[in-house]
Scaffold this active site. Structure first.
Site, PDB file in Angstrom:
ATOM      1  N   LYS A 156       0.856  -1.187   0.000  1.00 33.20           N
ATOM      2  CA  LYS A 156       0.000   0.000   0.000  1.00 33.20           C
ATOM      3  C   LYS A 156       0.891   1.235   0.000  1.00 33.20           C
ATOM      4  CE  LYS A 156      -4.496   0.837   0.057  1.00 33.20           C
ATOM      5  NZ  LYS A 156      -5.516   0.084  -0.707  1.00 33.20           N
ATOM      6  N   ASP A 214      -6.606   4.592  -4.906  1.00 32.14           N
ATOM      7  CA  ASP A 214      -7.338   4.445  -3.658  1.00 32.14           C
ATOM      8  C   ASP A 214      -8.017   5.795  -3.423  1.00 32.14           C
ATOM      9  OD1 ASP A 214      -7.565   2.417  -1.263  1.00 32.14           O
ATOM     10  OD2 ASP A 214      -7.251   4.350  -0.296  1.00 32.14           O
TER      11      ASP A 214
END
Length: 449
Positions: A128, A168
């Site tokens: 991430k 995201d």
């Protein structure tokens, strides 16, 4: 907290090494609690230190991002990339641009991503990234310059066979395009290093819709298999109206439900006749406006500036799709009192532990994020496949593959819950099913890994 001494020892070490990181600690605690029964039957994981390795990122990168705003002033943000676990494939996970981004949030997301990617059945590890840069209110030029500066450093650490980021919160097709262009310029290569790309340069159909659609496909499996029911005639609440929430609204409507409530940072909207999804897409995705602007165009819609009041509205199904810990224990009690029949998480860890406990105690079927919102990364994996094959699949082909993946995730999570003696507890089921594949790969690759 834990009956198992091994789990207690591992979590105590995590607390010691990660002070002041509540989101990461929350995510680790939830997974470890789910594994307690399974680990008692499999001492080989303790003997090989699997949990000690699993809770520690393989690599955590933090870097400065300097860029120049439209006024000619130098701005400085902080960038992150956590490469959490590559046991089953290259690191895979989104990039988040939001003022709340910090090391704890990035690590919690990377940790969750490891199990989520495992559940898809595709060969992807967990990672991430992101920055405390907020795109809201910035010009296209400012966003481009920031993305180029961000990618100048990130490009040193990623690659098609190493780490494949995606979008995201705060990172859509525009931001991915700017980052991809900078990567291509720096590396002089055209590869599938980012997913969520535009269709004209290697993107996949359904990728924009994937997380929201996949969420509803997963919810549909719960309704069918655990409730002998469907979306038909149900009233639905959806928090967050980015890609996830907006396309969850669209798919829920297509499946026969009526979406009666939505929210974003401006507040929440109640519309008993049903949200106009096409208008919502126009306001939110094309005009980049807020749900209060949507409400102003709908005479029968009621707007409330407190977005938390969304959870006080009566509904059959709730789909929290905004951000972590947005729905707490009191919100859960309000939903239960109003007759909720199902909750599925569209965002990453949107329910607090108290909320999860409340739903489970009330016997409300609960779809945890790492299973329910895996459709986005699953379709990112399908985009990676198309890039590698130099092919482009039709919308129907990708959508059908997405449905199959979400059905498989439900079936595997449910079976794992049965094997652990808690049939229907999909929190335990998803955590165990995701863990086993990663842990077994780590065992096979040896301690040096």
């Amino acid at each position: 907290m834990f009956k198992n001494e091994y789990l207690t020892r591992v979590y105590t070490q995590v607390e010691k090494r990660n002070p002041g990181e509540p989101e990461f600690l929350q995510a680790v605690q939830e997974v470890l609690e789910s594994l307690e029964t399974y680990l008692e039957k499999h001492p080989e994981y303790e003997a090989n230190g699997i949990l000690e390795r699993l809770v520690e990122p393989e690599r955590m990168i933090q870097f400065r991002v300097s860029w120049v705003d439209d006024a000619g002033k130098v701005q400085v943000n902080r960038g992150y990339r956590v490469q959490f676990n590559s046991a089953i494939g290259p690191y895979k996970g989104g990039i988040r641009f939001h003022s709340s981004v910090n090391a704890s949030i990035i690590k919690f997301l990377g940790f969750e991503q490891t199990f989520k990617n495992s559940l898809t059945g595709l060969p992807m590890g967990g990672g991430k990234g992101g920055s405390d840069f907020d795109p809201m209110g910035k010009s296209d030029g400012e966003i481009m310059r920031f993305c180029q500066s961000f990618m100048t450093e990130l490009s040193k650490h990623i690659g098609q066979f190493t780490d494949v980021p995606a979008g995201d919160i705060g990172v859509g097709a525009r931001e991915v395009g700017y980052m991809f262009g900078q990567y291509k310029r720096l590396r002089n290569e055209f590869t599938g290093v980012l997913t969520g790309k535009g269709l004209s340069y290697g993107g996949s159909l359904v990728r924009t819709e994937a997380t929201g659609y996949g969420l509803c496909y997963f919810a549909q499996e719960i309704l069918k298999n655990m409730c002998s029911d469907s979306f038909e005639g149900k009233k639905v609440l959806v928090s967050g109206t980015g890609n996830v929430g907006t396309f969850a609204c669209e798919k829920a409507t297509q499946l026969g439900a009526t979406v009666v409530g939505i929210s974003d940072i401006s507040g929440c909207v109640y519309e008993p006749e049903g949200i106009d999804v096409e208008l919502l897409k126009q306001v939110k995705m094309k005009e980049r406006k807020l749900v209060k602007d949507y409400a102003a165009l709908r005479p029968n819609a009621t707007f409330d500036p407190d977005c938390r009041n969304l959870w006080k509205m009566p509904c059959d199904i709730a789909l929290p799709c905004a951000t972590q810990n947005e729905l707490d224990g009191e919100d859960a009690k309000a939903l239960i009192a109003n007759g909720i029949k199902l909750l599925c998480e569209g965002a990453n860890m949107p329910c607090t532990p108290q909320a999860v406990q409340a739903f489970q105690s009330a016997g409300i079927p609960f779809g945890p994020a790492k299973a329910a919102n895996a459709g986005g990364v699953a379709t990112s994996g399908l985009e990676m496949s198309q890039n590698s094959l130099r092919l482009s699949w039709s919308f129907a082909e990708v959508d059908e593959k997405l449905k199959g993946i979400m059905k498989g995730i439900f079936e595997n999570a449910y079976k794992a819950s049965e094997d652990c003696g808690v049939p229907g507890n999909l929190v335990v089921g998803a955590n165990v099913a995701g863990f086993v594949k990663v842990a077994d790969a780590m065992l096979a690759q040896g301690v040096a890994y």
